[in-house]
Each structure stands twice: as C-alpha cells, then as structure tokens.
Design a protein around this motif. Structure first.
Motif, PDB file in Angstrom:
ATOM      1  N   PHE A  81      -7.500  -8.421   1.316  1.00 27.43           N
ATOM      2  CA  PHE A  81      -6.362  -7.688   0.762  1.00 27.43           C
ATOM      3  C   PHE A  81      -6.421  -6.203   1.141  1.00 27.43           C
ATOM      4  CE2 PHE A  81      -7.129 -11.105  -2.474  1.00 27.43           C
ATOM      5  CZ  PHE A  81      -6.037 -11.874  -2.125  1.00 27.43           C
ATOM      6  N   ALA A  82      -7.614  -5.637   1.086  1.00 30.69           N
ATOM      7  CA  ALA A  82      -7.740  -4.185   1.268  1.00 30.69           C
ATOM      8  C   ALA A  82      -8.058  -3.790   2.709  1.00 30.69           C
ATOM      9  CB  ALA A  82      -8.826  -3.637   0.346  1.00 30.69           C
ATOM     10  N   GLU A  83      -8.647  -4.715   3.489  1.00 33.74           N
ATOM     11  CA  GLU A  83      -9.185  -4.284   4.779  1.00 33.74           C
ATOM     12  C   GLU A  83      -8.585  -4.984   6.000  1.00 33.74           C
ATOM     13  OE1 GLU A  83     -13.597  -2.842   3.935  1.00 33.74           O
ATOM     14  OE2 GLU A  83     -13.263  -4.829   3.083  1.00 33.74           O
TER      15      GLU A  83
ATOM     16  N   ILE B  24      -4.023   0.462  -2.609  1.00 31.18           N
ATOM     17  CA  ILE B  24      -3.650  -0.943  -2.400  1.00 31.18           C
ATOM     18  C   ILE B  24      -3.242  -1.509  -3.766  1.00 31.18           C
ATOM     19  CG2 ILE B  24      -4.402  -3.181  -1.477  1.00 31.18           C
ATOM     20  CD1 ILE B  24      -4.744  -0.964   0.563  1.00 31.18           C
ATOM     21  N   PHE B  25      -2.071  -2.110  -3.821  1.00 32.78           N
ATOM     22  CA  PHE B  25      -1.541  -2.633  -5.080  1.00 32.78           C
ATOM     23  C   PHE B  25      -1.170  -4.101  -4.913  1.00 32.78           C
ATOM     24  CE2 PHE B  25      -0.869   1.881  -5.194  1.00 32.78           C
ATOM     25  CZ  PHE B  25      -0.990   2.252  -6.527  1.00 32.78           C
TER      26      PHE B  25
ATOM     27  N   HIS C  81      -0.135  -3.569  -9.548  1.00 41.64           N
ATOM     28  CA  HIS C  81      -1.369  -3.111 -10.183  1.00 41.64           C
ATOM     29  C   HIS C  81      -2.361  -2.608  -9.145  1.00 41.64           C
ATOM     30  CE1 HIS C  81       0.276  -5.185 -13.659  1.00 41.64           C
ATOM     31  NE2 HIS C  81       0.573  -6.158 -12.821  1.00 41.64           N
ATOM     32  N   PRO C  82      -3.073  -1.531  -9.453  1.00 40.60           N
ATOM     33  CA  PRO C  82      -4.039  -0.996  -8.479  1.00 40.60           C
ATOM     34  C   PRO C  82      -5.116  -2.026  -8.161  1.00 40.60           C
ATOM     35  CG  PRO C  82      -3.745   0.500 -10.340  1.00 40.60           C
ATOM     36  CD  PRO C  82      -3.041  -0.764 -10.702  1.00 40.60           C
TER      37      PRO C  82
ATOM     38  N   GLU D  36       0.825  -1.205   0.000  1.00 37.69           N
ATOM     39  CA  GLU D  36       0.000   0.000   0.000  1.00 37.69           C
ATOM     40  C   GLU D  36       0.858   1.253   0.000  1.00 37.69           C
ATOM     41  OE1 GLU D  36      -2.491   0.445   3.532  1.00 37.69           O
ATOM     42  OE2 GLU D  36      -1.230  -1.016   4.543  1.00 37.69           O
ATOM     43  N   VAL D  37       0.268   2.282  -0.564  1.00 38.71           N
ATOM     44  CA  VAL D  37       0.932   3.587  -0.635  1.00 38.71           C
ATOM     45  C   VAL D  37      -0.018   4.601  -0.031  1.00 38.71           C
ATOM     46  CG1 VAL D  37       1.760   5.394  -2.184  1.00 38.71           C
ATOM     47  CG2 VAL D  37       2.160   2.990  -2.757  1.00 38.71           C
TER      48      VAL D  37
END
Lengths: 275, 77
Positions: A160-162, A264-265, A113-114, A92-93
């Motif tokens: 992945f995102a949370e 998130i990538f 990749h986003p 993550e950035v």
C-alpha cells in the motif's frame, strides 16, 4: 467506474477539470508511457464525482486512487462518495509538511484514514570520497534477476505504501540500467533501484536482505549508485517516516529532510502499516 | 520580470544554475512538486492565480515560458 480505453481521453478529461480552476488539487502527474501501459493492461478506470475526476489504478488486491480536482470542496465531496465502497481504496497526498496539514486534514475528514507517511530526503552534490567504479560484488541487474527482485519486494515491502512493481516493470527498469544488485553465494544480498533525470538522481529503493546485514552490502550499493550518478547534483529519495533506522543511515550519508511529506490514506479504518 | 523569475527559481532550488539551462524540466532541475511551489510563489508575488490548464511542465521549462504564462494570466511586467 468506467474502464479507460485511450490515453487521449484521460488527458482531455484532466484538461477539462483543470480549465478555469484556480485552486487545483491533484496527486496525478501524467506520464503518457505509463498511462498507455496501465490502459493496455486494462488496469485503469475512472469516474467523475462532483467535478473531481478520479482515476482507479488496479493493483493486486486494491485500487490506487488518483484525483484531479478543481477545489478542496469538490475533492471532499468526491472522497465522501467513495469512502464507503467495498473495495480497498488507497490514495496519497503530497504536500509540504508546514503548509500541507490542511490537505492531510481534508482527506482525513472525508472518510479516508491515515495509513503511513513518507518523508522526502535530499542532498546536494556527491558525498566526499571516491567512487571510481562499481564496488566489488555489485553489478547492474540482468533480466534473469527480475523475478527474484520482484519476490523480495513482495516479501519485504508494503504494497500500500511502497508501490510494488510487477516483474515486467522491474524488467523494464533493468533494461534501462537502473537497478544494481549485490550477490553473495548466488543469492541477492541487496539491490538498489534509481532513476537519473538530468541533474537529479532519485533513489527509489535501497534494500539489504536481513541475512546479509552488517556486511557492508548497503554501503557498496550506495557507493556504486553515487558512481553511476556522477553527473547529478541533487539526490532525492522517499522513506517511511516510521523507519527510523533507514533515516539514520541516509542522514549518515548526507541526506536530510527537505520538508515534503507523502501521506498514504485508505478508506478502511482498520488498516495500519506494519499490521 | 526575468530577474524576478530567476530569483524565485533560485529560492526553490538554490543548487542549480538556471541560466545555464534551456529546459529546466528536461535537465532535472524542477520536478512536479517544485512546479507546484513555483506556481504558489508566482501567484503570491504577482497577485494573480494561474489557471490550472496552464500548470503543465512545458510552461515552466524556461524563464521565457514562465514569463509567457505569467502574462497570459494577467501579471504585469
């Protein structure tokens, strides 16, 4: 990748990268207690590539990629070297929306990749209205709730995102009185996870089970949260940018975007949030 | 220098009274992202580039600590 066996070695490695760097890039802010737990569980490995230190935190079926890099060039070279690996790598950035585009683009140009974007919302001060106590039906979570909350996280959130916490991690948060639940007929209708740090209150998760929507479960949890955060004057949270309904609800409660984005990538191009 | 530091802090987090705190980080007034923003602002204002090794929360916990890290990195009063 080498397994990490002591927190001290990680901190020394990070110091070595940081020393002399005038354009440091990192998505890792050391928390020694958490670091010790990850290492104790054998979940943390590392690798230094072209001057960038990468930490690999093992999750259920992927590796969360953390980096400490002395420059954007070094980070790009390191990401290029990692992008083709067979494991799923998720990184993550976090950057301001206005000025962070360059960093998002950098990660995107080097094989990642986003996957999703989170936005930070914040509000100052408590909302108008009285929060004299916990709302009816709302209580602090008990140890026995941890497995049930963990199951809800797995069923309703994106790993992945949370960042899905383990049952043990949820148990620790329950012990620290940071999770509220609202029950109905013996079932968890909703829960709310928060963290109070001095004058800042961070709403980590606010969940209402789909079967209990439109029954004011969410507003009861949020009102109880504001009551418990009475000393805070700044309230923050992260939410998926694509979750327009949630954002509308937060705005209804006085939150607004404060300009910080979390991209998130993944190194796997076919991965897309929600698919 | 102290007044300028307070101005910059106020610009980043206007909701807080930094003069009433002895530890901005412990009191939840600055988080990691605020510190990154503050470093950018300090670099720009003082024409310096703060060494990565100095970018740790304890160096931004008070006006005195921030002043010390500025002087160490070549800022002038």
């Amino acid at each position: 990748m080498d397994l990490i066996t002591s927190p001290r070695s990680v901190l020394e490695e990070i110091e070595a990268v940081k020393r002399g760097s005038r354009s440091l890039l990192t998505n890792y802010y050391p928390n020694e207690e958490l670091l010790a737990r990850w290492i104790g569980a054998g979940d943390l490995s590392w690798e230094r590539i072209a001057g960038t230190t990468f930490l690999f935190k093992r999750e259920e079926d992927f590796l969360r990629l953390l980096y400490v890099s002395p420059s954007s060039e070094a980070l790009g070279t390191g990401l290029d070297a990692l992008a083709g690996r067979s494991e799923i790598l998720v990184t993550e950035v976090i950057a301001k929306a206005a000025s962070g585009r360059a960093l998002f683009d950098l990660v995107g140009r080097h094989g990642f990749h986003p996957y999703a974007t989170l936005v930070r919302l914040s509000r100052t001060g408590l909302p108008a209205g009285s929060f004299a106590g916990l709302a009816e039906g709302v209580r602090l979570a008990a140890a026995a709730d941890a497995p049930r909350i963990h199951r809800l996280l797995i069923e309703h959130f994106d790993r992945f995102a949370e960042q899905i916490q383990s049952s043990g991690e949820i148990g620790r948060e329950i012990g620290a009185e940071r999770i509220l639940v609202c029950e109905s007929d013996g079932q968890i209708a909703g829960f709310l996870h928060f963290e109070l740090s001095g004058l800042t209150s961070h709403l980590r998760r606010w969940f209402v089970h789909p079967r209990f929507r439109d029954l004011h479960v969410g507003s009861k949890l949020l009102g109880s949260y504001f009551f418990l955060s009475g000393k805070a004057s700044r309230f923050i949270l992260w939410v998926l940018q694509s979750n327009e309904n949630a954002i509308k609800r937060y705005i209804h409660f006085g939150y607004q975007e404060d300009g910080l984005h979390d991209g998130i990538f993944s190194n796997k191009e076919q991965m897309r949030y929600g698919e | 220098m102290e007044n300028k530091i307070l101005d910059l802090l106020k610009g980043i987090r206007p909701e807080f009274d930094f003069q009433a705190s002895s530890d901005f980080v412990e009191d939840g007034m600055l988080d990691s992202f605020d510190i990154v923003t503050l470093v950018d602002e300090l670099d720009r204002h003082y024409g310096i580039s703060i060494d990565g090794i100095d970018i740790v929360p304890e160096n931004f916990a008070s006006v005195g600590a921030i002043r010390a890290v500025l002087l160490k990195n070549g800022a002038r009063e």
